[in-house]
Design a protein around this motif. Sequence first.
Motif, short mmCIF file in Angstrom:
data_model
loop_
_atom_site.label_atom_id
_atom_site.label_comp_id
_atom_site.label_asym_id
_atom_site.label_seq_id
_atom_site.Cartn_x
_atom_site.Cartn_y
_atom_site.Cartn_z
N GLY A 9 -24.47 -1.49 -36.17
CA GLY A 9 -23.49 -1.35 -36.50
C GLY A 9 -22.12 -2.32 -35.76
N ALA A 10 -22.80 -2.72 -34.51
CA ALA A 10 -21.78 -3.46 -33.72
C ALA A 10 -20.35 -3.06 -33.81
CB ALA A 10 -22.04 -4.93 -34.00
N GLN A 11 -20.08 -1.78 -33.66
CA GLN A 11 -18.82 -1.23 -33.90
C GLN A 11 -17.67 -1.61 -32.49
OE1 GLN A 11 -18.31 3.19 -34.20
NE2 GLN A 11 -16.23 3.06 -35.01
N ALA A 12 -16.74 -2.09 -32.95
CA ALA A 12 -15.99 -2.55 -31.69
C ALA A 12 -14.61 -1.33 -31.74
CB ALA A 12 -15.19 -3.80 -31.96
N ARG A 13 -14.38 -0.81 -30.64
CA ARG A 13 -13.33 0.13 -30.41
C ARG A 13 -12.31 -0.31 -29.41
NH1 ARG A 13 -15.69 5.05 -28.13
NH2 ARG A 13 -14.13 6.26 -28.98
N TRP A 14 -11.23 -0.53 -29.70
CA TRP A 14 -10.04 -1.11 -28.88
C TRP A 14 -9.15 -0.08 -28.52
CZ3 TRP A 14 -10.72 -6.33 -27.47
CH2 TRP A 14 -11.49 -7.03 -28.33
N HIS A 15 -9.55 0.11 -27.25
CA HIS A 15 -8.76 1.56 -26.45
C HIS A 15 -7.88 1.07 -25.22
CE1 HIS A 15 -8.23 5.69 -25.64
NE2 HIS A 15 -8.30 5.34 -24.21
N GLY A 16 -6.67 0.71 -25.57
CA GLY A 16 -5.85 0.29 -24.40
C GLY A 16 -5.48 -1.15 -24.46
N CYS A 17 -6.00 -1.83 -25.31
CA CYS A 17 -5.59 -3.41 -25.47
C CYS A 17 -6.12 -3.76 -27.14
CB CYS A 17 -6.28 -4.35 -24.48
SG CYS A 17 -8.16 -4.41 -24.82
N PRO A 18 -5.12 -4.37 -27.72
CA PRO A 18 -5.72 -5.16 -29.01
C PRO A 18 -6.49 -6.23 -28.88
CG PRO A 18 -3.63 -5.73 -28.58
CD PRO A 18 -3.83 -5.04 -27.34
N PRO A 19 -7.33 -6.50 -30.11
CA PRO A 19 -8.08 -7.81 -29.86
C PRO A 19 -7.07 -8.97 -30.15
CG PRO A 19 -8.04 -6.93 -32.10
CD PRO A 19 -7.56 -5.74 -31.10
N LYS A 20 -7.00 -9.86 -29.17
CA LYS A 20 -5.93 -10.75 -29.10
C LYS A 20 -6.35 -12.01 -28.39
CE LYS A 20 -1.33 -11.30 -26.55
NZ LYS A 20 -0.52 -10.69 -25.81
N ILE A 25 -38.96 -5.59 -29.11
CA ILE A 25 -38.72 -5.43 -30.63
C ILE A 25 -37.58 -4.38 -30.79
CG2 ILE A 25 -39.69 -4.51 -32.69
CD1 ILE A 25 -42.47 -5.67 -31.86
N PRO A 26 -36.66 -4.88 -31.46
CA PRO A 26 -35.34 -3.79 -31.36
C PRO A 26 -35.74 -2.87 -32.58
CG PRO A 26 -34.85 -5.75 -32.59
CD PRO A 26 -36.28 -6.09 -31.94
N VAL A 27 -35.08 -1.56 -32.19
CA VAL A 27 -35.13 -0.42 -33.35
C VAL A 27 -33.60 -0.06 -33.73
CG1 VAL A 27 -37.12 0.55 -32.17
CG2 VAL A 27 -34.95 1.26 -31.47
N PRO A 28 -33.30 0.22 -34.85
CA PRO A 28 -32.16 0.51 -35.60
C PRO A 28 -31.28 1.72 -34.78
CG PRO A 28 -33.75 0.87 -37.13
CD PRO A 28 -34.43 0.47 -35.85
N VAL A 29 -30.21 1.55 -34.01
CA VAL A 29 -29.71 2.85 -33.39
C VAL A 29 -28.19 2.28 -33.50
CG1 VAL A 29 -28.98 4.09 -31.11
CG2 VAL A 29 -31.41 3.35 -31.65
N LEU A 30 -27.35 3.23 -33.97
CA LEU A 30 -25.68 3.00 -33.78
C LEU A 30 -25.31 2.90 -32.37
CD1 LEU A 30 -23.44 2.89 -36.17
CD2 LEU A 30 -22.80 5.32 -35.51
N CYS A 31 -24.39 1.69 -32.19
CA CYS A 31 -23.87 1.55 -31.16
C CYS A 31 -22.57 0.98 -31.28
CB CYS A 31 -24.71 -0.25 -30.48
SG CYS A 31 -26.54 0.46 -30.36
#
Length: 208
Positions: free
Chosen positions: A19-30, A169-175
């Motif tokens: 998922g490669a989810q990015a969570r911006w907590h305290g700063c925006p992507p800039k 070998i990678p396995v699928p896991v939400l990160c």
Amino acid sequence: MLAKFMSLFLLGLVRLLTGAQARWHGCPPKAEQRIYFANHQSHADLVLIWAALPQELRSITRPIAAKDYWTTSPFRLWLTTKVFNAVYVDRNRSKDAAGVEQDPLEPLADALQSGDSIILFPEGTRGHTGEPQPFKSGLFSLALRFPQVVLIPAWINNVQRVMPKGEVIPVPVLCSVTFGAPMQVEPGEERRAFLDRARSAVVALRDV
């Protein structure tokens, strides 16, 4: 062309597996010059945090890679050089022709001097306990040398289950990758105090 194809392939693969989810907590992507510093438990950390950044930030951000591991085969060398545009750090402190010991931070300093952002793992090597190891002094030295560069802590969650140390070998896991509020060296702050505070800033993002 091949490197571009590999870049797109890895982005798709990482996002499919994690998922490669990015969570911006305290700063925006800039798009400003930054040092992202994060916990380190897997070779996939480098790929995951790189994939979590938006394209406009990814193109100006270079991950730090251990020279003794990532240059040991032509494929690893090509991957880190052509796809990730990584900066190599020599953990073995080699000497030049005159016998003078090289500063392992110089390649990082050169990248920052050139205006690039970097992704740094201040533990120096991967851990396997779930808790970050004490941070090494490089982050402090770079923060003093480049006070204009914004320091951003980040917590990489769950990636050790995708590719634990020793596995290939990678396995699928939400990160996810949680980016925290900027920090800086306070006036008069000692090295160890800053490094402990920086580590705490990373760990605190685990529960956000």
